[in-house]
Design an enzyme around this catalytic site. Sequence first.
Site, PDB file in Angstrom:
ATOM      1  N   ASP A  15     -14.768   2.625  -5.956  1.00  0.00           N
ATOM      2  CA  ASP A  15     -14.845   1.375  -6.732  1.00  0.00           C
ATOM      3  C   ASP A  15     -15.894   1.532  -7.829  1.00  0.00           C
ATOM      4  O   ASP A  15     -15.682   1.104  -8.975  1.00  0.00           O
ATOM      5  CB  ASP A  15     -15.301   0.202  -5.855  1.00  0.00           C
ATOM      6  CG  ASP A  15     -14.393  -0.050  -4.669  1.00  0.00           C
ATOM      7  OD1 ASP A  15     -13.568  -0.954  -4.714  1.00  0.00           O
ATOM      8  OD2 ASP A  15     -14.541   0.688  -3.668  1.00  0.00           O
ATOM      9  N   ASN A  39     -15.231  -2.414   2.176  1.00  0.00           N
ATOM     10  CA  ASN A  39     -15.895  -1.174   2.578  1.00  0.00           C
ATOM     11  C   ASN A  39     -17.206  -1.456   3.309  1.00  0.00           C
ATOM     12  O   ASN A  39     -17.629  -0.706   4.185  1.00  0.00           O
ATOM     13  CB  ASN A  39     -16.192  -0.305   1.352  1.00  0.00           C
ATOM     14  CG  ASN A  39     -14.941   0.374   0.827  1.00  0.00           C
ATOM     15  OD1 ASN A  39     -14.079   0.771   1.591  1.00  0.00           O
ATOM     16  ND2 ASN A  39     -14.849   0.498  -0.487  1.00  0.00           N
ATOM     17  N   PHE A 162      -6.288   1.189   4.016  1.00  0.00           N
ATOM     18  CA  PHE A 162      -7.457   0.346   4.301  1.00  0.00           C
ATOM     19  C   PHE A 162      -7.410  -1.038   3.653  1.00  0.00           C
ATOM     20  O   PHE A 162      -7.590  -2.055   4.330  1.00  0.00           O
ATOM     21  CB  PHE A 162      -8.743   1.081   3.879  1.00  0.00           C
ATOM     22  CG  PHE A 162      -9.995   0.276   4.105  1.00  0.00           C
ATOM     23  CD1 PHE A 162     -10.568   0.163   5.366  1.00  0.00           C
ATOM     24  CD2 PHE A 162     -10.604  -0.401   3.053  1.00  0.00           C
ATOM     25  CE1 PHE A 162     -11.709  -0.596   5.581  1.00  0.00           C
ATOM     26  CE2 PHE A 162     -11.748  -1.161   3.250  1.00  0.00           C
ATOM     27  CZ  PHE A 162     -12.302  -1.253   4.516  1.00  0.00           C
ATOM     28  N   HIS A 234      -9.433   6.957  -5.361  1.00  0.00           N
ATOM     29  CA  HIS A 234      -8.370   5.949  -5.305  1.00  0.00           C
ATOM     30  C   HIS A 234      -8.476   4.876  -6.403  1.00  0.00           C
ATOM     31  O   HIS A 234      -7.557   4.669  -7.186  1.00  0.00           O
ATOM     32  CB  HIS A 234      -8.421   5.212  -3.959  1.00  0.00           C
ATOM     33  CG  HIS A 234      -8.450   6.074  -2.747  1.00  0.00           C
ATOM     34  ND1 HIS A 234      -7.325   6.638  -2.213  1.00  0.00           N
ATOM     35  CD2 HIS A 234      -9.480   6.450  -1.933  1.00  0.00           C
ATOM     36  CE1 HIS A 234      -7.634   7.312  -1.125  1.00  0.00           C
ATOM     37  NE2 HIS A 234      -8.941   7.217  -0.934  1.00  0.00           N
ATOM     38  N   ASP A 235      -9.619   4.168  -6.375  1.00  0.00           N
ATOM     39  CA  ASP A 235      -9.731   2.961  -7.202  1.00  0.00           C
ATOM     40  C   ASP A 235      -9.755   3.287  -8.695  1.00  0.00           C
ATOM     41  O   ASP A 235      -9.263   2.513  -9.524  1.00  0.00           O
ATOM     42  CB  ASP A 235     -10.993   2.182  -6.818  1.00  0.00           C
ATOM     43  CG  ASP A 235     -10.928   1.693  -5.380  1.00  0.00           C
ATOM     44  OD1 ASP A 235      -9.817   1.634  -4.819  1.00  0.00           O
ATOM     45  OD2 ASP A 235     -11.985   1.378  -4.816  1.00  0.00           O
TER      46      ASP A 235
HETATM   47  C1  BDR Z   1      -9.309   2.273  -0.427  1.00  0.00           C
HETATM   48  O1  BDR Z   1     -10.154   1.996   0.688  1.00  0.00           O
HETATM   49  C2  BDR Z   1     -11.494   2.028   0.317  1.00  0.00           C
HETATM   50  O2  BDR Z   1     -12.250   2.723   1.255  1.00  0.00           O
HETATM   51  C3  BDR Z   1     -11.559   2.646  -1.059  1.00  0.00           C
HETATM   52  O3  BDR Z   1     -12.599   2.078  -1.814  1.00  0.00           O
HETATM   53  C4  BDR Z   1     -10.206   2.346  -1.643  1.00  0.00           C
HETATM   54  O4  BDR Z   1     -10.194   1.098  -2.308  1.00  0.00           O
HETATM   55  C5  BDR Z   1      -8.532   3.533  -0.132  1.00  0.00           C
HETATM   56  O5  BDR Z   1      -7.746   3.363   0.999  1.00  0.00           O
HETATM   57 CA    CA Z   2     -12.229  -0.092  -2.832  1.00  0.00          CA
END
Ligand code: BDR
Ligand code: CA
Length: 305
Positions: A15, A39, A162, A234-235
Amino acid sequence: MSTPIVIDCDPGHDDAIAILLALASPEVELRAVTTVAGNQTLEKTTRNALQVLELAGRSDIPLAAGADAPLRRHLRTAADIHGETGLDGPNLPQPTTRPVDAHAAELLADAIEPGVVLVPTGPLTNIALLLERHPDVRDRLDRIVWMGGAIGLGNSTPAAEFNAFVDPEAAAAVFSSGIPITMIGLDVTHQALFVTEHAARLRNTGSVGRTVAELADFFLPVYRRFGFSGAPMHDAMAVAHVIDPTLVATLECNVAIETRSQYCDGRTVADRWHVLDAPRNARVSIDVEAERFLELLVARISSLR
Ligand code: BDR
Ligand code: CA
């Protein structure tokens, strides 16, 4: 022409890097940041987001804290992935500003003007609350680009990613809202791994580059434990998709969110092959130009001091 965006997040290493990528990119203009529990606890994700803005010299950007728990479930954090602070690794500057005195849903409602793209990178709790409290926002919002979900396997459970797993009811509300939504899921984020060489290229570019390298110093070994050769950012890929829509290939299909299953809660059930007679309510990402994404990320972060 730069696209106005708002980021709703739970920093979180990726993030934090997503925010920095947005700040470094002229194609987007970051209008506001809101925080959600995910998180880590809301208190920690909010402090982390303030510290990231401080690091980038952009504490002028308004930030509001939102939900401290999912709509109808207990919060499950990811301290195993992001550490006790939620942003373990670097020493971040102390925030010199405070969150605005309003709930995230209120700041989002104010910030969302026609043409604004909402980029949530955490559980969708704040976005569900926004739609409940300000249903008129549907008419103004251009679209949502969410990092979350997966067509394939999950990462919190075998079935669920998640962000979807933490608050499936919120995800269900957002996916059934009628707002155009793009899902940047694990299917693509796992294709682009940030490795030690990327961190090395950033380490001496300035205080932001050094901090991102130090975030990677913590984050990469976490992913190596699962057999990855690097860490998915990811983000940051959700922000990158707004910066350059050609990086990620998507297709339109029905996505339903599982909320009542012993094994599959939080699963984003994507009808990839259109086997159901169900409305195509989302775009799901199916492929990414991984090298081009990683090069964009490194180049843009290097440009920040
Ligand atoms: C997502 O889960 C969080 O841990 C990361 O910031 C991301 O948004 C990935 O599965
Ligand atoms: Ca995230």
